[in-house]
Write a protein that holds these residues in place. Structure first.
Motif, mmCIF file in Angstrom:
data_model
loop_
_atom_site.group_PDB
_atom_site.id
_atom_site.type_symbol
_atom_site.label_atom_id
_atom_site.label_comp_id
_atom_site.label_asym_id
_atom_site.label_seq_id
_atom_site.Cartn_x
_atom_site.Cartn_y
_atom_site.Cartn_z
ATOM 1 N N VAL A 1 -74.058 -22.562 -51.177
ATOM 2 C CA VAL A 1 -74.412 -21.440 -52.052
ATOM 3 C C VAL A 1 -73.559 -21.432 -53.317
ATOM 4 O O VAL A 1 -72.336 -21.624 -53.260
ATOM 5 C CB VAL A 1 -74.214 -20.091 -51.310
ATOM 6 C CG1 VAL A 1 -74.465 -18.919 -52.230
ATOM 7 C CG2 VAL A 1 -75.095 -20.017 -50.085
ATOM 8 N N PHE A 2 -74.207 -21.185 -54.460
ATOM 9 C CA PHE A 2 -73.525 -20.822 -55.696
ATOM 10 C C PHE A 2 -73.868 -19.364 -55.995
ATOM 11 O O PHE A 2 -75.039 -18.984 -55.935
ATOM 12 C CB PHE A 2 -73.962 -21.700 -56.870
ATOM 13 C CG PHE A 2 -73.340 -23.065 -56.870
ATOM 14 C CD1 PHE A 2 -72.057 -23.245 -57.371
ATOM 15 C CD2 PHE A 2 -74.024 -24.151 -56.368
ATOM 16 C CE1 PHE A 2 -71.473 -24.509 -57.380
ATOM 17 C CE2 PHE A 2 -73.451 -25.416 -56.368
ATOM 18 C CZ PHE A 2 -72.178 -25.594 -56.875
ATOM 19 N N ALA A 3 -72.858 -18.566 -56.304
ATOM 20 C CA ALA A 3 -73.072 -17.141 -56.585
ATOM 21 C C ALA A 3 -72.409 -16.765 -57.906
ATOM 22 O O ALA A 3 -71.246 -17.104 -58.147
ATOM 23 C CB ALA A 3 -72.498 -16.285 -55.459
ATOM 24 N N LEU A 4 -73.150 -16.072 -58.758
ATOM 25 C CA LEU A 4 -72.617 -15.493 -59.991
ATOM 26 C C LEU A 4 -72.658 -13.982 -59.815
ATOM 27 O O LEU A 4 -73.740 -13.392 -59.711
ATOM 28 C CB LEU A 4 -73.457 -15.920 -61.197
ATOM 29 C CG LEU A 4 -72.987 -15.406 -62.560
ATOM 30 C CD1 LEU A 4 -71.596 -15.933 -62.894
ATOM 31 C CD2 LEU A 4 -73.988 -15.777 -63.646
ATOM 32 N N SER A 5 -71.490 -13.349 -59.756
ATOM 33 C CA SER A 5 -71.412 -11.943 -59.360
ATOM 34 C C SER A 5 -70.593 -11.114 -60.338
ATOM 35 O O SER A 5 -69.695 -11.616 -61.013
ATOM 36 C CB SER A 5 -70.784 -11.822 -57.966
ATOM 37 O OG SER A 5 -71.513 -12.554 -57.009
ATOM 38 N N LEU A 6 -70.919 -9.816 -60.369
ATOM 39 C CA LEU A 6 -70.146 -8.820 -61.105
ATOM 40 C C LEU A 6 -69.377 -7.966 -60.103
ATOM 41 O O LEU A 6 -69.923 -7.574 -59.061
ATOM 42 C CB LEU A 6 -71.055 -7.924 -61.946
ATOM 43 C CG LEU A 6 -71.822 -8.590 -63.081
ATOM 44 C CD1 LEU A 6 -72.746 -7.580 -63.745
ATOM 45 C CD2 LEU A 6 -70.861 -9.183 -64.114
ATOM 46 N N TYR A 7 -68.121 -7.663 -60.428
ATOM 47 C CA TYR A 7 -67.278 -6.801 -59.608
ATOM 48 C C TYR A 7 -66.869 -5.603 -60.456
ATOM 49 O O TYR A 7 -66.269 -5.776 -61.526
ATOM 50 C CB TYR A 7 -66.034 -7.554 -59.130
ATOM 51 C CG TYR A 7 -66.333 -8.607 -58.099
ATOM 52 C CD1 TYR A 7 -66.134 -8.355 -56.746
ATOM 53 C CD2 TYR A 7 -66.842 -9.845 -58.473
ATOM 54 C CE1 TYR A 7 -66.422 -9.313 -55.799
ATOM 55 C CE2 TYR A 7 -67.134 -10.812 -57.536
ATOM 56 C CZ TYR A 7 -66.922 -10.541 -56.203
ATOM 57 O OH TYR A 7 -67.219 -11.488 -55.260
ATOM 58 N N TYR A 8 -67.191 -4.417 -59.977
ATOM 59 C CA TYR A 8 -66.842 -3.203 -60.706
ATOM 60 C C TYR A 8 -65.863 -2.386 -59.869
ATOM 61 O O TYR A 8 -66.176 -1.983 -58.728
ATOM 62 C CB TYR A 8 -68.078 -2.372 -61.037
ATOM 63 C CG TYR A 8 -67.760 -1.170 -61.884
ATOM 64 C CD1 TYR A 8 -67.493 -1.330 -63.249
ATOM 65 C CD2 TYR A 8 -67.693 0.101 -61.335
ATOM 66 C CE1 TYR A 8 -67.159 -0.237 -64.052
ATOM 67 C CE2 TYR A 8 -67.365 1.195 -62.119
ATOM 68 C CZ TYR A 8 -67.104 1.020 -63.470
ATOM 69 O OH TYR A 8 -66.773 2.096 -64.251
ATOM 70 N N LYS A 9 -64.700 -2.128 -60.421
ATOM 71 C CA LYS A 9 -63.642 -1.412 -59.709
ATOM 72 C C LYS A 9 -63.846 0.096 -59.859
ATOM 73 O O LYS A 9 -63.806 0.624 -60.967
ATOM 74 C CB LYS A 9 -62.277 -1.820 -60.251
ATOM 75 C CG LYS A 9 -61.986 -3.298 -60.069
ATOM 76 C CD LYS A 9 -60.684 -3.704 -60.739
ATOM 77 C CE LYS A 9 -60.446 -5.199 -60.613
ATOM 78 N NZ LYS A 9 -59.219 -5.635 -61.289
#
Length: 195
Positions: A181-189
């Motif tokens: 798997v390749f994943a492009l993700s956003l993380y919002y704190k």
């Protein structure tokens, strides 16, 4: 087994209460394939969505734990021009997955690596224009190894690119097969806490 699943689901929130410095939400775009299934290419599109917590363990290091719903699998679209018996094939696998990652931070760039544990919650197979439950069901548990790099866009928003691969086969019949798997993700704190 029920106790194990409950522990799996609540542990990120428990760990946050134990002085984790950051808690937030994540969502991403997935490209995946099954290594060993005779279909090549990261053609299966999917998603991940979940929560994460981070604990500062050094001046430039964090321990990050995530709880994700992630969609993996494979796709073969065939070729209508070359194959008269053309048919689309895809397999979709949904996991609840918990990566535990060591993260090293250099200003706005971070590097991460670590294992993950996934529980298969749903799987479907589409072949010869027929939707069916997969006859060769993958194993219930999946173990993965993860490598990633992130960019801190702001104090609250991080962009991450990650590669993940099964450590042991998710299926051994008719061949040994591994999720890749390749994943492009956003993380919002949502919450930041000084420790």
């Amino acid at each position: 087994m029920k106790k194990f699943i409950l522990l799996f689901l609540v542990s990120p929130l428990y760990l946050y209460s134990q002085k984790f410095s950051t808690f937030g939400l994540t969502a991403g775009y997935i490209r995946s394939q099954l290594i060993g299934d005779h279909y090549k290419g990261y053609d299966k599109q999917g998603f991940d969505v979940g929560v994460f917590s981070q604990l500062r363990i050094g001046k430039q290091a964090d321990l990050k734990m995530e709880l994700l719903l992630i969609n993996k699998g494979c796709v073969d679209k065939g070729n209508k021009k070359l194959n008269k018996d053309y048919s689309t094939y895809f397999q979709t696998l949904y996991y609840m997955e918990m990566p535990i990652l060591f993260q090293y931070n250099l200003k706005k760039v971070s590097f991460e690596a670590g294992p993950g544990l996934g529980i298969l919650i749903w799987n479907l197979d589409f072949e010869h224009n027929t939707l069916k439950y997969l006859s060769r069901t993958p194993t219930f548990l999946e173990t993965t190894f993860n490598l990633g790099v992130g960019y801190l866009y702001s104090d609250r928003l991080n962009i991450n690119l990650r590669y993940s691969n099964s450590i042991i086969p998710i299926r051994t019949e008719p061949t040994s097969q591994y999720n890749s798997v390749f994943a492009l993700s956003l993380y919002y704190k949502l919450m930041l806490r000084k420790v």
